[in-house]
Scaffold this active site. Sequence first.
Site, PDB file in Angstrom:
ATOM      1  N   ASP A 192      -1.508  -0.739   6.179  1.00  0.00           N
ATOM      2  CA  ASP A 192      -1.718  -0.230   7.537  1.00  0.00           C
ATOM      3  C   ASP A 192      -3.151  -0.411   8.016  1.00  0.00           C
ATOM      4  OD1 ASP A 192      -2.419   2.024   5.633  1.00  0.00           O
ATOM      5  OD2 ASP A 192      -3.082   2.903   7.527  1.00  0.00           O
ATOM      6  N   ALA A 213     -17.535  13.943   5.781  1.00  0.00           N
ATOM      7  CA  ALA A 213     -16.577  15.054   5.665  1.00  0.00           C
ATOM      8  C   ALA A 213     -15.157  14.533   5.475  1.00  0.00           C
ATOM      9  CB  ALA A 213     -16.661  15.937   6.906  1.00  0.00           C
ATOM     10  N   ASP A 216      -0.124   4.914   1.388  1.00  0.00           N
ATOM     11  CA  ASP A 216      -0.267   5.794   2.546  1.00  0.00           C
ATOM     12  C   ASP A 216       0.016   5.056   3.848  1.00  0.00           C
ATOM     13  OD1 ASP A 216      -1.215   8.296   1.300  1.00  0.00           O
ATOM     14  OD2 ASP A 216      -2.886   7.045   0.656  1.00  0.00           O
ATOM     15  N   VAL A 255     -12.811  14.979   2.052  1.00  0.00           N
ATOM     16  CA  VAL A 255     -11.459  15.543   2.063  1.00  0.00           C
ATOM     17  C   VAL A 255     -10.515  14.679   1.234  1.00  0.00           C
ATOM     18  CG1 VAL A 255      -9.455  15.903   3.556  1.00  0.00           C
ATOM     19  CG2 VAL A 255     -11.684  16.810   4.222  1.00  0.00           C
ATOM     20  N   HIS A 256     -10.689  13.355   1.302  1.00  0.00           N
ATOM     21  CA  HIS A 256      -9.825  12.453   0.547  1.00  0.00           C
ATOM     22  C   HIS A 256     -10.261  12.323  -0.916  1.00  0.00           C
ATOM     23  CE1 HIS A 256      -8.648  11.199   4.640  1.00  0.00           C
ATOM     24  NE2 HIS A 256      -7.538  10.815   4.080  1.00  0.00           N
ATOM     25  N   ASP A 279       0.861  -1.163   0.000  1.00  0.00           N
ATOM     26  CA  ASP A 279       0.000   0.000   0.000  1.00  0.00           C
ATOM     27  C   ASP A 279       0.914   1.235   0.000  1.00  0.00           C
ATOM     28  OD1 ASP A 279      -2.313   1.565   0.202  1.00  0.00           O
ATOM     29  OD2 ASP A 279      -2.208   1.585   2.385  1.00  0.00           O
TER      30      ASP A 279
END
Length: 585
Positions: A398, A257, A118, A261-262, A116
């Site tokens: 993660d 929200a 992030d 944002v992502h 992955d």
Amino acid sequence: MASVRKLVPLRSSLLFTKFCASGYHQQGVRGGCYSQVASISTDQSLEKLLVDENLPNVSGLDSNDGVAKIREKFDLAKQRFLKIPDALEKMPKMNPKGIYVNKNLRLDSIQVYGFDYDYTLAHYSPSLQNLIYDMAKQHLVNELKYPDGCLASKYDQSFPIRGLYYDKLKGCLLKLDFFGSIEPDGCYFGRRKLSRKEIEELYGTRHIGRDQARELVGLMDFFCFSEVCLIADIVQFFVDAKLEFDASYVYQDVRRAIQHVHRSGLVHRGILSDPQKYLVKNDQFLSFLKMLKENGKKLFLMTNSPYYFVDGGMRYMLEDTLGGDSWRELFEVVIAKANKPDFYTSEHPFRCYDVEKDNLAFSKVDSFHPDKIYYHGCLKTFLQITKWNGPEVIYFGDHLFSDLRGPSKAGWRTAAIIHELEHEIKIQNEDSYRFAQAKFHIIQELLGKLHSTVSTSYTCDAFKSLLDELNEERQNARRTMRNMFNESFGATFLTDTGQESAFAYHIHQYADVYTSKPENFMFYQPEAWLHVPYDVKIMPHHLKVCSNLCSLYLIYMFLFFERQLAHPPIYYIRLTQTHQLHIYV
């Protein structure tokens, strides 16, 4: 509990777990994960701390005598608490950069490494949580019409931990233990901690039943820190303003929200606009990837983030070490916007992404090329194209659910990247923590002895006084340990009583191995065999030194009370990785 073959008085030869040169608990090949043992002589301070031949046995005594003898033990223990730090010097420590094993893993059988992006390959500074929090807060006010007063709150990095649950029905943030019970000091309504009495009034019992569990949502990934804090702050705002609200709406709106944002790219553009503030350069993972390539391993990158964000981040993090090469040359396949976890169960087709035109091609993808970027897709097609068999693939991520649950069920091997693991192991290795933990378990044993010796209906002043003192000492030790991690919720992996948390349970369930960073694998031979220690119950990194010390203390006292042998033989004690005690003659 390990079997005790024969209880005998103790002498001067102990068999402790081996220490590595760094002072950490050595676990195998280049720091690997199977136990090694070496003999060392008993530290005299430890023997003096634990042994007193003049104390009598408490078994078979009436209540008055039992209380008196336990009081005597407690007074002796308080005197010897001062000597615990000296005794701890010889006790083993765990490696903060170690790889910890839930399921046996042969690295020589792994041919394909997937990652992955992030919080796996990309390391972020704490400032990122502030950015996400502020952007999501503004979306709540500007787009979802929350009161302007909500803008006054600020992200508090000292409040949240990973692995909490939010009760959409009651509005509480909960920390649960391995068995699904609420941590007594881990239940918050807004920013206010609820008392045990309030928890019982709300839930009836600390154990979360099946019906109640349906209302809980887990907050498990590294982005959840800002989400946890924002949920608590919004709830607290409504409480302080005396406004009625539905707890499930708060969660849904905060979740929307955070997702906005992502998905809108706000946070991606914010990070790339100031990479020095948000991204942490790390040339070690480049060395790790190159080492894998040199050993003939195949690599792929699969992330939910868009390609431009991954490309910008990788080029920034590796600009000092990569030279003129492209980071894409390290990977056989690069997949962006993979839409995990649906990637593992859907049949969505792959699309080839045109970097120059910033659009998706319409031609069918039936092969992968290193110079191409792919979007979307699914596991079924991925395996058909690559012909990579499940057991030869390991995937690093993660997020336990989005990243690892799907691969685990599909037969891939899984590696959880838990960044806070390194920090928490360092705390567990500190003498101040080990001292408090030793006190806690000794007091816990004395409390157990008191309750088993004295009838519950026994109410003399001596019993009440001793019970109150023991409970106070235990609570002080528990509070000390808790505050070393997080004053609100304590440790990520442990409850205040030393049990594993619900988050630890999920790691055990979905991660074959876990570590703080992928590059920690550099300290292991590529052909290493990573074994589960035979005596591990749940989390391999929990070497509870205090329990070993406590067990030694009690066994010393018990054996000398019994006076079984006038000339005792040499004994051996094996300290295991999960506070188990083995005694061999």
